[in-house]
Motif scaffolding. Structure first.
Motif, mmCIF file in Angstrom:
data_model
loop_
_atom_site.group_PDB
_atom_site.id
_atom_site.type_symbol
_atom_site.label_atom_id
_atom_site.label_comp_id
_atom_site.label_asym_id
_atom_site.label_seq_id
_atom_site.Cartn_x
_atom_site.Cartn_y
_atom_site.Cartn_z
ATOM 1 N N ALA A 48 46.026 4.707 48.777
ATOM 2 C CA ALA A 48 45.922 4.177 50.140
ATOM 3 C C ALA A 48 47.252 4.298 50.878
ATOM 4 O O ALA A 48 47.285 4.647 52.067
ATOM 5 C CB ALA A 48 45.467 2.719 50.094
ATOM 6 N N ARG A 53 47.766 3.444 54.680
ATOM 7 C CA ARG A 53 46.926 2.254 54.725
ATOM 8 C C ARG A 53 47.381 1.239 53.695
ATOM 9 O O ARG A 53 48.093 1.572 52.747
ATOM 10 C CB ARG A 53 45.460 2.638 54.477
ATOM 11 N N ASP A 54 46.943 0.008 53.887
ATOM 12 C CA ASP A 54 47.199 -1.076 52.944
ATOM 13 C C ASP A 54 45.848 -1.468 52.353
ATOM 14 O O ASP A 54 45.019 -2.089 53.028
ATOM 15 C CB ASP A 54 47.848 -2.269 53.655
ATOM 16 N N HIS A 57 45.000 -5.280 52.297
ATOM 17 C CA HIS A 57 44.808 -5.811 53.652
ATOM 18 C C HIS A 57 43.462 -5.377 54.205
ATOM 19 O O HIS A 57 42.720 -6.179 54.808
ATOM 20 C CB HIS A 57 45.937 -5.329 54.569
ATOM 21 N N ASP A 58 43.105 -4.099 53.998
ATOM 22 C CA ASP A 58 41.823 -3.609 54.493
ATOM 23 C C ASP A 58 40.667 -4.367 53.848
ATOM 24 O O ASP A 58 39.716 -4.772 54.534
ATOM 25 C CB ASP A 58 41.680 -2.113 54.202
ATOM 26 N N ASN A 63 37.589 -4.408 56.126
ATOM 27 C CA ASN A 63 37.576 -2.991 56.498
ATOM 28 C C ASN A 63 37.367 -2.158 55.228
ATOM 29 O O ASN A 63 38.302 -1.547 54.695
ATOM 30 C CB ASN A 63 38.882 -2.604 57.185
ATOM 31 N N ASP A 69 36.173 7.949 51.829
ATOM 32 C CA ASP A 69 37.257 7.306 51.097
ATOM 33 C C ASP A 69 36.931 7.201 49.611
ATOM 34 O O ASP A 69 37.785 7.425 48.747
ATOM 35 C CB ASP A 69 37.521 5.903 51.652
ATOM 36 N N LEU A 107 38.315 8.246 62.305
ATOM 37 C CA LEU A 107 39.439 7.893 61.439
ATOM 38 C C LEU A 107 39.600 8.906 60.317
ATOM 39 O O LEU A 107 40.714 9.212 59.884
ATOM 40 C CB LEU A 107 39.227 6.492 60.848
ATOM 41 N N ARG A 111 42.897 11.744 58.112
ATOM 42 C CA ARG A 111 43.190 11.709 56.677
ATOM 43 C C ARG A 111 43.060 13.108 56.104
ATOM 44 O O ARG A 111 42.222 13.901 56.526
ATOM 45 C CB ARG A 111 42.216 10.774 55.949
#
Length: 409
Positions: A48, A53-54, A57-58, A63, A69, A107, A111
């Motif tokens: 991540a 990204r975290d 946190h997601d 999220n 992903d 999004l 990536r």
């Protein structure tokens, strides 16, 4: 404990450590398992982080991962440590090489597509390890989903949508876990060797034997003691390597396994092994340097340096090279499997009144091998013996049916 290395923080990663403590921190759990779980979660966080990204946190904010992903993360977990570093380097270059003013519609467009990355990175060779990694990450995502849902009003439509999305992600992750062959009764991965092979090796390892492939004196006596401890106890290679001189009790014929990836334990040894220990201590170990004796390790080289795991492997490699009748798969762990075969045969040979129940047999085996009382590992290691017994019964039945058929004719 997993540390957060982002921006040089070095602080504990809060949620992975909470998860490992809650789910794997029981006294009956192996510390080695906790380490592997945290290492795997560290891989997921690394994946991540490369994508900007975290992960925690997601997940905490709801999220959850997309299907794209999931595929990318599962591919990442299939790589070796070297492969993951190379993937991260290429992904970071791809991620940072985009024009700053590029309009991003989705999004996923921001990536790196794993299909466009080079596929020359070596995958993890063991499918079982890949499956374990993926399942651990899936369980962590599921745990985070439960925590998130618990903080929401269950009457809200958002909660229902989040639950559907999270469950779909978890299900897809688990689908990506390679199927293990452990479910097959015919799987060959836990094979031991027959009793006659063990006796052949024991004779070859005897100090002074003509067929002994090792240097006479210290090396022969040391290697024979290593062999005897493995043979008597079914201990793991690392458990024997970490033995100290005071862990073997000559008078009571016991071997105390203090360092284990599962559960430390004390197990009996054969008088022959106790005598081998006594000879090694008196003739060789007591003559090592003072520093070596102070460290206390039982198995060292001639200069007193702690013997490596690779050196123990080489003992079995040398045996295979010397004797073509010894199976190519003979290794320290093969002896552990053979011990379990002999344990099953010994239980079967007991008279009915002395034979333990199935539950007691599992508990006895698990205690002697360092597994938790409810562990299923004992059943896996007993498969070879069960397969043999079923074949014998089936053969007897087939012969009886053939005789009955002849009589009817």
């Amino acid at each position: 404990m997993l540390l957060d290395r982002r921006e040089g923080c070095g602080c504990p990663a809060f949620w992975p450590n909470v998860y490992a403590t809650v789910e794997y921190g029981k006294a009956s759990r192996s510390p080695n398992t906790v380490v592997k779980v945290l290492r795997t979660l560290g891989m997921a966080r690394m994946w991540a982080g490369v994508l900007g990204r975290d992960l925690d946190h997601d997940l905490r904010q709801g999220n959850f991962l997309s299907i794209e992903d999931v595929e990318s993360l599962a591919d990442f977990l299939c790589l070796t440590a070297v492969g993951q570093v190379e993937w991260a380097a290429r992904a970071a270059r791809t991620h940072t090489s985009r024009p700053e003013r590029q309009r991003v519609v989705r999004l996923e467009d921001a990536r790196p597509d794993p299909r466009r990355l080079e596929r020359s990175v070596p995958p993890v060779t063991n499918p079982a390890e890949i499956a374990t990694r993926v399942r651990w990450v899936a369980s962590y995502v599921e745990w985070q989903l439960g925590m998130r849902l618990g903080s929401l009003d269950r009457q809200q439509r958002a909660s229902e949508n989040l639950k559907k999305l999270g469950e779909a992600v978890v299900a897809r992750l688990r689908q990506r876990a390679p199927r293990s062959s452990h479910g097959s009764d015919d799987e060959p991965t836990l094979e031991g060797v027959d009793r006659d092979v063990l006796q052949r090796i024991d004779q070859a390892m005897l100090p002074g034997a003509k067929q002994n492939p090792f240097t006479p004196g210290f090396v022969q006596v040391r290697n024979y003691l290593i062999w005897r401890l493995l043979l008597d106890t079914g201990a793991r290679r690392a458990e024997v390597r970490e033995a100290k001189a005071d862990h073997v009790k000559y008078s009571t014929r016991r071997f105390e396994i203090h360092t284990s990836k599962t559960i430390p334990r004390t197990v009996p040894i054969n008088p022959k092994t106790a005598d081998a220990f006594d000879r090694f201590m008196e003739d060789f170990w007591s003559k090592l340097s003072q520093n070596a004796r102070r460290r206390g390790f039982l198995f060292t080289d001639g200069r007193g340096a702690h013997l490596s795991l690779r050196a123990i492997n080489r003992i079995f490699e040398r045996l295979r090279e010397k004797d073509s009748n010894i199976p190519d798969f003979l290794a320290p762990h093969t002896v552990r499997r053979s011990w379990n075969d002999q344990f099953s045969a010994t239980v079967d040979s007991l008279p009915p009144e002395k034979r333990p129940s199935v539950t007691e047999e599992v508990r006895i085996r698990n205690r002697l091998q360092g597994w938790r009382g409810e562990s299923s590992m004992g059943a896996r290691y007993a498969k070879r013996h069960i397969r043999r017994k079923s074949d014998e019964i089936a053969e007897t039945l087939a012969n009886d049916l053939a005789l009955d058929s002849g009589k009817n004719d």
